[in-house]
Design an enzyme around this catalytic site. Sequence first.
Site, PDB file in Angstrom:
ATOM      1  N   GLY A  40       0.821  -1.197   0.000  1.00 40.03           N
ATOM      2  CA  GLY A  40       0.000   0.000   0.000  1.00 40.03           C
ATOM      3  C   GLY A  40       0.853   1.244   0.000  1.00 40.03           C
ATOM      4  CG  MET A  86       0.800   4.514   5.184  1.00 40.12           C
ATOM      5  SD  MET A  86      -0.159   4.333   6.703  1.00 40.12           S
ATOM      6  CE  MET A  86       1.147   4.138   7.906  1.00 40.12           C
ATOM      7  N   GLY A  87       3.305   1.114   3.181  1.00 38.51           N
ATOM      8  CA  GLY A  87       4.314   0.078   3.310  1.00 38.51           C
ATOM      9  C   GLY A  87       3.910  -1.224   2.659  1.00 38.51           C
ATOM     10  CG  ASP A 115      -8.750   4.969   4.308  1.00 39.17           C
ATOM     11  OD1 ASP A 115      -9.633   5.349   3.519  1.00 39.17           O
ATOM     12  OD2 ASP A 115      -7.726   4.369   3.937  1.00 39.17           O
TER      13      ASP A 115
END
Length: 622
Positions: A24, A26-27, A137
Amino acid sequence: MKGLGSQDPRQLGRNRMVAVIGQGGMGRVLLGESPTGRLVAVKQIHRHLASDVEFRTRFKREVEASRSVTGAYSAAVVDCDVESESPWLATEYIPGPSLRTVIEETGPLSLGGLRLLAAGLAAALIEIHRAGLIHRDLKPGNVLLASDGPRVIDFGIARAFEGDAQLTMTGSVIGSPAFMSPEQAQGQPLTPAADVFSVGAIVAMAASGASPFAGTSTPQVLFNVMNSAPDTSRVPEALRGIVDQCLAKDPQQRPTPEQLLDFVGQIEAEPVWPGAVQDAIAEHRSDSGWWVETTAKHAKYDAQLAGLKAQRQRRVRALVAAVGCLMLLTVTGVTAHRLALQDGHAAPASDLSVTLTGEQWRLLDLCTLLDKSVGGQNGTRSGDFNSSNPGKCSASFKDPGGTSRLFDLSVGGELNGTLSNWIPTGAVAGWMPIYGISVSCDRRIVTQGRPAVAIRMSVSGKSDGCKSSESALLAVANQLAVNPPQLSLPANSIRRVDPCALLDQRLTGEVLGGSLRRSGFPNECGLDGADATLNLGFIERMRPDKLGVNGKTTTIQVDGATVYIDDNDAQYQTCTLVYMARPTHNDMAEVVSLRLATHNELPGACDRAKRVLSTVMSQLPK
């Protein structure tokens, strides 16, 4: 899932990494196994974000806040390291697909499934908000479906109520447009009611298959969220009222999670996932189990190789010391068998990823794949292609030295659960281990998409120590990862369709009895029940009006259409029905082949088969 790449860690903290779940913003998310055998989902933060001091501070704060969420309907944080060069966070692994994937693959949920979804999301919000967090989210991709209900994951942009600051620079909006609240879309301060709005949008999507604020562009979707009434016309009446309340533009008019939970608890429908969803969850659980089993097998194999290497070193020293060369022959039978398979010819490739869609697998041009993969490295084709069997193609190729070998490629088929009869050769095709069996040069790899697909290469002719079969299989994997050749078929070709998708689950459960186990892919669907076994295939073969079934031309009528039947099957409590769906060329046609065999001498195989075939024929492309 897919195997670990060359840049992925093998160990994070006390957790051994098993496979890659996804990636994703972020990571990267990895499947890990703790020392106790517990599976965890490990999110490793991207290095460029980890070097950002502000992001790292925020990540630490949010990890601590997330650890306080302990409800049954969220994935609990079990381990973390926020100080390392690449910070990571481990949460409980939920062996289930995302709601987004399930709706895309199986369609909208039933009322009972919607009740279970809404109740689980409401219970999750109660715990999240009790911890002082707003998720921010909530979307179908952040809701995983376990066998006993949904789980909310990814608190990556969650924030505490107190001191709520903008996540990014002024004017930026973070979240998923179709599922964010109007106040979030406008960049206003948020309250827990924003998450309730997201739950309403999620339930409406799960009921209809589409967002209640659908639009052709992100700006239009955001406009609809802020100004337009939601489309909840396809939400069941029993739920529509509360969903409309959740989607109120004014946060004050939305119910609390507790009120939502109380309301859905009164709906008169059993809170249970539909059968197709249960099948998807079981398949997902099987996928993760396969990876754990496979990596454990490879760890044991690597340990054996390390032991063998150390043993060899000791023997070399012993030989130099003149102890005697007889020690070099004391290799166990199992070790000798593995060494026979491991000839080291195939070289590892660089993180190949064979991730074809179902339709790409069904339209795969096997003979072109064989020609492109094998022809370049083994000289010229010296014989015609043989593709008489679905899922197989073979041809002879002559190398520059004049040696001719027959290459036989097959894709799909029965995986037989595990590869217990196959063992790793030590070579890989990208991240996929190459397996061998017995003393032959048959080689196989198994993809780990959904569903898993077995690719097998067999080479006959003058022996070269299995070099040809391993290098050919490696070339096939490369071609599939880069440019899988596709058949050019019309839009109404039945070969584009997944046979299992046309089977009515309620009917097949009734006809076959009890729970069903699927096998066969990509152009076949095998279902095994307590009372009977069914195999449904969409293939191209000689027209049944020219050949019939097994040379016979006996016909019956099914819904006014001519269907060919094999009379010889009756004595075996088996019925084979063939329907010509579309003539193609010469005497060939695309046909539907359905074979049903009852267990324990149960009668009525053809009656059962005709009921299933009737539903399949009504859904075929026109």
